[in-house]
Design a protein around this motif. Sequence first.
Motif, short mmCIF file in Angstrom:
data_model
loop_
_atom_site.label_atom_id
_atom_site.label_comp_id
_atom_site.label_asym_id
_atom_site.label_seq_id
_atom_site.Cartn_x
_atom_site.Cartn_y
_atom_site.Cartn_z
N GLU A 1 1.98 3.89 -7.47
CA GLU A 1 0.87 2.97 -7.75
C GLU A 1 1.31 1.61 -8.28
OE1 GLU A 1 -2.45 3.42 -7.04
OE2 GLU A 1 -1.83 5.28 -6.06
N SER A 2 2.58 1.24 -8.08
CA SER A 2 3.04 -0.06 -8.54
C SER A 2 2.45 -1.20 -7.70
CB SER A 2 4.57 -0.13 -8.52
OG SER A 2 5.06 0.03 -7.21
N LEU A 3 2.24 -0.98 -6.42
CA LEU A 3 1.67 -1.95 -5.50
C LEU A 3 2.45 -3.27 -5.50
CD1 LEU A 3 -2.12 -1.39 -6.25
CD2 LEU A 3 -0.73 -0.30 -4.49
N PRO A 4 3.70 -3.24 -5.00
CA PRO A 4 4.51 -4.48 -4.98
C PRO A 4 3.84 -5.53 -4.10
CG PRO A 4 5.53 -2.77 -3.63
CD PRO A 4 4.38 -2.13 -4.34
N ASP B 1 20.35 -10.22 -5.49
CA ASP B 1 19.44 -9.28 -6.12
C ASP B 1 18.01 -9.64 -5.68
OD1 ASP B 1 21.69 -8.38 -7.77
OD2 ASP B 1 21.42 -10.27 -8.83
N PHE B 2 17.03 -8.82 -6.10
CA PHE B 2 15.65 -9.22 -5.85
C PHE B 2 14.76 -8.84 -7.02
CE2 PHE B 2 16.17 -5.17 -3.59
CZ PHE B 2 15.05 -4.43 -3.93
N ALA B 3 13.68 -9.59 -7.15
CA ALA B 3 12.67 -9.35 -8.18
C ALA B 3 11.34 -9.14 -7.50
CB ALA B 3 12.60 -10.54 -9.13
N VAL B 4 10.57 -8.19 -8.03
CA VAL B 4 9.30 -7.80 -7.43
C VAL B 4 8.21 -7.85 -8.49
CG1 VAL B 4 8.09 -5.94 -6.24
CG2 VAL B 4 10.55 -6.20 -5.93
N VAL B 5 7.08 -8.46 -8.14
CA VAL B 5 5.92 -8.35 -9.02
C VAL B 5 5.04 -7.23 -8.47
CG1 VAL B 5 5.88 -10.67 -9.98
CG2 VAL B 5 4.71 -10.23 -7.85
N ASN B 6 4.52 -6.44 -9.40
CA ASN B 6 3.77 -5.24 -9.05
C ASN B 6 2.33 -5.38 -9.53
OD1 ASN B 6 5.99 -3.48 -7.96
ND2 ASN B 6 6.82 -4.05 -9.94
N GLY C 1 -0.17 -3.26 -9.19
CA GLY C 1 -0.77 -2.05 -9.74
C GLY C 1 -0.37 -1.76 -11.17
N THR C 2 0.82 -2.21 -11.58
CA THR C 2 1.30 -1.93 -12.94
C THR C 2 1.43 -3.19 -13.80
OG1 THR C 2 3.58 -2.04 -12.14
CG2 THR C 2 2.56 0.15 -12.26
N ASP C 3 0.97 -4.33 -13.26
CA ASP C 3 1.07 -5.61 -13.98
C ASP C 3 2.47 -5.80 -14.54
OD1 ASP C 3 -1.62 -6.21 -13.52
OD2 ASP C 3 -2.25 -5.13 -15.31
N SER C 4 3.46 -5.70 -13.65
CA SER C 4 4.84 -5.75 -14.12
C SER C 4 5.73 -6.54 -13.16
CB SER C 4 5.39 -4.33 -14.28
OG SER C 4 5.45 -3.68 -13.02
N LEU C 5 6.88 -6.91 -13.66
CA LEU C 5 7.94 -7.56 -12.90
C LEU C 5 9.15 -6.64 -12.95
CD1 LEU C 5 9.47 -10.03 -11.62
CD2 LEU C 5 9.88 -10.79 -13.96
N LYS C 6 9.71 -6.33 -11.80
CA LYS C 6 10.87 -5.44 -11.75
C LYS C 6 12.02 -6.21 -11.13
CE LYS C 6 11.28 -0.75 -11.11
NZ LYS C 6 11.00 0.52 -10.44
N ASP D 1 0.78 -1.23 0.00
CA ASP D 1 0.00 0.00 0.00
C ASP D 1 0.82 1.29 0.00
OD1 ASP D 1 0.77 -0.61 2.60
OD2 ASP D 1 -1.03 0.24 3.51
N VAL D 2 2.13 1.21 0.24
CA VAL D 2 2.97 2.41 0.18
C VAL D 2 4.04 2.30 -0.91
CG1 VAL D 2 2.57 3.15 2.56
CG2 VAL D 2 4.43 1.55 2.06
N ASN D 3 3.88 1.32 -1.81
CA ASN D 3 4.79 1.17 -2.96
C ASN D 3 6.25 1.12 -2.52
OD1 ASN D 3 2.59 1.38 -4.88
ND2 ASN D 3 2.54 3.53 -4.30
N MET D 4 6.54 0.18 -1.62
CA MET D 4 7.87 0.14 -1.03
C MET D 4 8.33 -1.31 -0.84
SD MET D 4 9.00 1.87 2.59
CE MET D 4 8.01 0.81 3.61
N ILE D 5 9.63 -1.51 -0.98
CA ILE D 5 10.29 -2.73 -0.55
C ILE D 5 11.07 -2.35 0.70
CG2 ILE D 5 12.08 -4.42 -1.10
CD1 ILE D 5 9.47 -4.80 -2.66
#
Length: 154
Positions: free
Chosen positions: A118-121, A136-141, A143-148, A92-96
């Motif tokens: 608004e990525s919503l990890p 390293d780390f990978a995050v699915v989001n 809110g943006t339907d993405s993988l970072k 809810d705060v777009n944070m890791i």
Amino acid sequence: MVAYDIGSFANQIIYSTGSYPLSIAVGDFNNDIRLDIVVANFRSNNFGVVLGYGNGAFANQTTYFTESAPHFIAVGDFNSDCFLDIILAILDVNMIGIFVGYGNGIFTDLVKFSMDYESLPSSVVVDDFNNDRKLDFAVVNEGTDSLKIILQTC
């Protein structure tokens, strides 16, 4: 249909967590060669560390405040000190958030990594994605339907 033998299990043992536990991970957080458990408590805005005794029993939860609702939790040694650290996707705060472990079951304060607006990890995994011996780390989001993918540089 093929039947598989999965063995048998003992009766369940129940331990208290915070409110609305969403994610769980395991690791040896106090270097006693016994598995410990960490739980992301969404509605409590914290995570709890439950140290294991090595016989199937665990201590009471020690909690750490995460500033907002942690959605997913994972573990890894991000600073290469041979002690496990904890990483959380805080939706809810777009944070890791990363809590660095001291190797004795105690962790530092929150280190924040802001994600896109608004990525919503919603989930995070850790590994060495570019074979440089740094975690390293990978995050699915959500809110943006993405993988970072976030590669460690130092």
